[in-house]
Design an enzyme around this catalytic site. Structure first.
Site, PDB file in Angstrom:
ATOM      1  N   HIS A   1      -7.097   4.868   7.817  1.00 27.57           N
ATOM      2  CA  HIS A   1      -6.009   5.053   6.856  1.00 27.57           C
ATOM      3  C   HIS A   1      -4.885   5.839   7.523  1.00 27.57           C
ATOM      4  O   HIS A   1      -5.130   6.614   8.450  1.00 27.57           O
ATOM      5  CB  HIS A   1      -6.529   5.814   5.629  1.00 27.57           C
ATOM      6  CG  HIS A   1      -5.529   5.848   4.513  1.00 27.57           C
ATOM      7  ND1 HIS A   1      -4.553   6.805   4.413  1.00 27.57           N
ATOM      8  CD2 HIS A   1      -5.347   5.017   3.450  1.00 27.57           C
ATOM      9  CE1 HIS A   1      -3.826   6.582   3.327  1.00 27.57           C
ATOM     10  NE2 HIS A   1      -4.285   5.507   2.725  1.00 27.57           N
TER      11      HIS A   1
ATOM     12  N   GLU B   1      -1.467  -2.744   4.342  1.00 24.34           N
ATOM     13  CA  GLU B   1      -0.731  -1.761   3.553  1.00 24.34           C
ATOM     14  C   GLU B   1       0.347  -1.120   4.408  1.00 24.34           C
ATOM     15  O   GLU B   1       0.047  -0.252   5.222  1.00 24.34           O
ATOM     16  CB  GLU B   1      -1.728  -0.699   3.074  1.00 24.34           C
ATOM     17  CG  GLU B   1      -1.147   0.381   2.224  1.00 24.34           C
ATOM     18  CD  GLU B   1      -2.228   1.314   1.672  1.00 24.34           C
ATOM     19  OE1 GLU B   1      -2.679   1.099   0.551  1.00 24.34           O
ATOM     20  OE2 GLU B   1      -2.615   2.272   2.376  1.00 24.34           O
TER      21      GLU B   1
END
Lengths: 236, 236, 236, 236
Positions: free
Chosen positions: C98, C146
């Protein structure tokens, strides 16, 4: 180039970070070199590592410092910045632990030791009074007492912070010099900090991003001299 | 100095890491420069950042590469290595993601993009076939296919790894060049890898820690030429 | 708890990050568990590591994933998050890479391999199409496409990005599932992404910082089901 | 579970690192809990984060500490270990700055502050006398004086190091407790360190990798009690 472990007050640090480099920075370094001589103010100049060599070769008075060194000794370590390499290129010191390049406590200790063994002075950044005290335990030459939240803001540390940080460091080791950084953006800021009792201050964006970096450099270095003389009662 | 995005085969990388620096490295760089001309073998030379300037100034044929650049653009970033700064000092490329300076996937992508915008070639290290494929997706100029467990061991990759890694990368992008590293310690190792089909190889400790680095340099560069010619049927 | 390497579409990820923990998060996890059953939508739930055990014990349908694991095998590694430890506590997968916990390319490869050997699924984040392609080479189960610049903004990826990232990943490996994240803040956002062709999406601040997280959770999970059925022509 | 900011001497730390986890570690924790009561020796037990909850629930006397917390406050920070989360799971403290999880000076300061605000004690590792002094400036509850080069070697610090590190820390702040770690591998090692004047010691591989970890645990905890009583002239 000089290399004394204790820089005579007053002194000033110019930190080009990654803002200026190459020929443009070389010109600024030469102007700083001239201002250092003219005002009898020692100037620490911290270029990108690839700019150390040409700047050290082209200047006489500047104290060229690396922006960072790694804790490793000569040997493996591809991608590192080796103490001996920046020394050979002409640096006489290294900055360590800036908020933009923080070091683990253990690496910081090792970097200070490595700098000593490569004959480099160290100027170590601390973000709070408590951190300045901690750094003082590791034996640096100079501590930058610079609250991170002020970096690049044009807002200076207040004078109580200035005086408290000097006192905190000197209590632990009176030989360590203290540079008051963060938020210096005008000659007046420089004057105020030095006049209040600091032996040194410094500037990055105030000079590098000024409309005329050369004029601002001159303004600040002259302010260092004036403030220091006024504080000590300059003989006419 | 040259700066072509595709280096003509055969080529060779000499990586001094943090082993050699200053005048000693400068002398080796000059010898590499001469060997490059003598054998018509392109040589990528990756000094410490503070050594880029003097080496780039003193050589004509060497492709001087930085050992690392940071992903940031000009601006803040004290302690960084700025792409534009190493370019201004004379580098024509940058190595990235070596096992001793690993990058996050996201930083690696940014560094490759930053290198392009600063007109630097990129040579990116990969530790396995899977990683070589992943790196190939990010658009580097050269990939070093070097299993980390062999670095510095004097044990070379076996030929099936050499050929498989070349094939894996070329399948994704035939324009990407592949350098076979890791464990090269003699001229014979160099000969074997190039003769087997590699367009490039390289060496660190095999040269830098050799009893006579200059002799080993000559031995290896001449082996590159010989192997390449033998492989391609050199006209007498 | 389930542990199938391929999660049946549609599915949804709820990421509490460091926003919610302890009893409050446990209550939300139970609500998610109920919604998962009610709407027949698989939910990946990624609590802080210390919250894995109580949440895994108290739920039946939730796919509890660790927010991160480290690349190391059992042994030394104080301060790490060990794959086998989160597995023993009840996790069935781990999120990796992430933007708030980026991994080096090499660690990412190792973490995916470690997860497999500890019987954990992997959901790996990628910040751009190029990075999604690179990640696809490393064999994860799910890729989160993302763009970092949208995280926490409430601004969703546009549909061309959604479709292009799915296509890019599936071209490399059709078995890898693609989750469209970033900027989902309403049930309508969820509906739009799933209806456009995504098999999965997810949300952090949209749920966790909603005035009523329980109501928003219900709104989003029901939207997943509705959009998926509408897209596939639900039989009345 | 207890949570007093000052742990009564003598005490002992058991650090499972990433060696043991899940049910096996839970069994060892229960044995440590029983030994703590039997010998009236406080035991700090530092499991993997996912093991905090079940161990804290199943024990009464153990002082469960996290192996690490991150400096961030509740909010974003995917992949982090949040102070409040480990506290909610039952931890009463956190270890910080171990050689396997080193922290920047600035993060260490923030972690200590964060631990305080989450009602967690802190046990901070220092690699040398100088680093122990530096850490003492940051206000931790306990300092581990553990020369890194001894970790996992079965070679203990010599007694002069033990006594000097205690003196160095107490000079700065007599409230800070000092734990002598590194290289403890037998009950005799434990006895020697405590008898020499340490209030606390600890062990990882000596217990975790022992043929019979339960027997070694008993041997060491009983040695703590015996040495402490012998040192203080136990009344018969």
């Amino acid at each position: 180039m000089q290399n004394k472990r204790k820089i005579p007050a007053p002194f000033f640090e110019i930190g080009p970070k990654a803002i200026m480099y190459g020929d443009e920075l070389l010109a600024l370094a030469k102007a700083a070199d001239a201002a250092s001589k003219k005002y009898d103010v020692r100037i620490i100049f911290t270029p990108q590592p690839a700019d150390i060599y040409p700047i050290a070769k082209a200047t006489k008075e500047l104290l060229v410092f690396a922006q960072h060194i790694d804790p490793l000794p000569p040997g493996r370590g591809l991608g590192s910045v080796l103490a001996e390499s920046v020394r050979a290129a002409g640096a006489v010191g290294a900055m360590l632990n800036h908020a933009e390049k923080p070091l683990t406590l253990n690496s910081l200790k090792k970097c200070i030791d490595r700098a000593k063994s490569a004959d480099l002075m160290t100027i170590v950044c601390a973000d709070s009074i408590a951190e300045a005290r901690a750094v003082a335990m590791l034996g640096p030459d100079i501590i930058v007492a610079e609250p991170t939240e002020l970096i690049g803001t044009g807002k200076t540390s207040d004078m109580s912070y200035v005086l408290e940080s000097i006192r905190a460091v000197k209590e632990i080791d009176p030989e360590i010099q203290v540079l008051q950084g963060a938020g210096i953006s005008t000659g007046q800021d420089v004057y105020d900090v030095i006049y209040a009792g600091a032996d040194a201050t410094g500037c990055t964006s105030g000079i590098l991003l000024a409309k005329d970096p050369f004029a601002m450099l001159e303004e600040m270095i002259s302010a260092v001299r004036r403030a220091f003389d006024d504080r000590n009662g300059r003989p006419d």
